[in-house]
Design an enzyme around this catalytic site. Structure first.
Site: not given
Ligand code: GLN
Length: 492
Positions: A178, A154, A79
């Site tokens: 995410s 994400s 990532k």
């Molecule tokens: N969708 C959640 C957010 O926008 C989780 C994102 C994540 O785990 N990085 O914060």
């Protein structure tokens, strides 16, 4: 061999050790697939072809000499939130479009030390804020199961790359879902470890008390192999925990499903917005686990309604603090011709950050400001403790807790959900991060549009082995994890 991309991590390891193919052949195979297929999926931000081949040759030499790590020579994608020395690390942001880290994240260093070959860096929501990967400065990534749908976020690039067989495994990070939600949207297995199990050093910070890195792969077995490499204490991360690391691969059959008590939170299955197909597939998977000998126990998690508001105060508050370092001075984007220092800060930040990141910085700064700190931030921290206690009480009576990973399957690209609609989609994943618990997503079937559905199992602290083992045994008895999207069947 034309089907190297169909092999599991164990099969790749055996094939390499037995010289059925070399790491160079395997790496070239994946690079060829990326060159042909990723134009459609758009999972990679950076492909490090040249360096990958050098790493592959080094791995081949180590394998020949007979003292290579079990995963030496196996390719992976990181990532683009993990710092990689000499390779651009963008976090999906214009702010870091020109950022080359002077050091490797610990996760990256550990993967390198084991001889894993880095294929490149994969797309993500800007600074990991989002659930679709559309907030990336580099554009949207397609879901391999339906390219006009999002892969989730994400860690959407990680999920899409693995689901399209453009990498056999990938790293992801999970601050509020995410790893689990994109794994769910793309039909993969993904593990969010206990907070402190995997080092956050060199992992670009979103919300430091919630962020945790972990593996994304086709199966629990594949995840276990990568966990064996990346887990462990790191003196460079004061929140990483100095606790013995399990051998996750050796433990894959270590937990008996027979007699296992699985908690089913009443509140979770009555959530408005829970898709009927998702509910049905998750219930079928639980039925299967019941057939395998588990007992389903109805439990209460009374704080469910507090998850979204609590997370969406704490995460933006920490983000506003973490992202204050991007000021156009030391590194990252700098605006043209600033009038003075204030103009430099203002324009660098408003030109360098996208809309969702700016929204969260504003929310977080507001919640932390002197007059509102007690009413918002301190209150959210108190509720966070109650959420944790809710789980600990549940674990007095059950071994693991089952839930969907997301209330829906993958959205269409451009669906343009309002922020609140998008945040509500995180209902099943956020509490795990607020409590610091481990949880895993496993694919359990498809909805009426042939999009994958995921089951989430939440464990008590340090139960990664147990979670991987349960899913591994489920996967020995089912074949959802071996289903492949049509695009993954394409040959390069
Ligand atoms: N969708 C959640 C957010 O926008 C989780 C994102 C994540 O785990 N990085 O914060």
């Amino acid at each position: 061999m034309t089907d190297l991309h169909r092999l599991s991590i164990r099969e790749l390891s055996e094939g390499l050790q037995q010289a059925q193919f070399s790491s160079r052949e395997l790496t070239e195979h994946y690079l060829k697939r990326i060159a042909k297929i990723d134009a459609k999926v758009k999972s990679y931000v950076t492909v490090t072809a040249e360096q990958a081949l050098v790493e592959a040759d080094v791995a081949d030499a180590a394998i020949k000499s007979g003292n290579a790590h079990a995963l030496a020579g196996i390719p992976l994608a990181h990532k683009d939130i993990f710092c990689t020395q000499g390779i651009k690390t963008t976090a999906g942001s214009k702010m870091l479009d020109n950022f080359i880290s002077p050091y490797d994240a610990t996760v990256v260093a550990k993967a390198k030390a084991a001889g894993l070959v880095t294929l490149g860096k994969v797309n993500m929501d800007e600074f990991a804020m989002g659930s679709t990967s559309e907030s990336s400065y580099f554009g949207a990534t397609g879901n391999p199961w339906a390219l006009d749908h999002v892969p989730g976020g994400s860690s959407g690039g990680s999920a899409a790359a693995v689901a399209a067989d453009l990498a056999p495994i990938a790293t992801g990070t999970d601050t509020g879902g995410s790893i689990r939600q994109p794994a769910s949207f793309c039909g993969l297995t993904g593990l969010k470890p206990t907070y402190g199990r995997v080092s956050r050093f060199g992992m670009i910070a979103y919300a430091s008390s919630l962020d945790q890195g972990g593996p994304m792969a086709r199966s629990a077995e594949d995840c276990a192999y990568l966990m064996n490499v990346i887990a462990g204490h790191d003196a460079k991360d004061s929140t990483s925990v100095d606790k013995e690391v399990d051998d996750y691969v050796a433990n894959l059959n270590g937990t008996a499903v027979k007699g296992l008590r699985i908690g089913i939170p009443k509140q979770y299955f009555n959530v408005a917005g829970l898709d009927a197909d998702v509910k049905a597939r998750v219930e079928e998977s639980l039925k299967k686990l019941e057939e395998m000998g588990a007992t389903l126990v109805e439990i209460d998690l009374n704080m469910t309604e507090a998850y979204v508001p609590t997370y969406y105060l704490i995460a933006p508050a920490e983000a506003s603090s973490n992202l204050s370092r991007y000021d156009g001075v030391r590194y990252g984007y700098r605006c043209e011709n600033p009038k003075d220092i204030l103009d430099l800060y203002k324009r660098s930040r408003s030109e360098g950050f996208g809309a969702e990141v700016q929204r969260r910085i504003l929310i977080g700064t507001y919640a932390l400001s002197a007059g509102y700190y007690d009413a918002y931030y301190v209150k959210a921290q108190k509720v966070r403790r109650l959420i944790q206690q809710d789980f600990l009480k549940a674990f007095e009576n059950v071994d693991v807790i089952a839930a969907p990973s997301a209330p829906t399957t993958a959205y269409k690209i451009g669906a343009n959900l309002s922020p609140t609609e998008m945040y509500l989609g995180d209902i099943y994943t956020l509490a795990v991060n607020l409590a610091g618990l481990p949880a895993i997503n496993a694919p359990v079937g498809f909805d009426k549009d042939s999009l994958p559905v995921g089951l989430q199992l939440i464990g008590n602290y340090w139960s990664e082995s147990q979670l991987l083992s349960i899913v591994h045994q489920y996967q020995q008895n089912t074949d959802w994890h071996s289903k492949r999207a049509a695009i993954a069947e394409e040959n390069a």
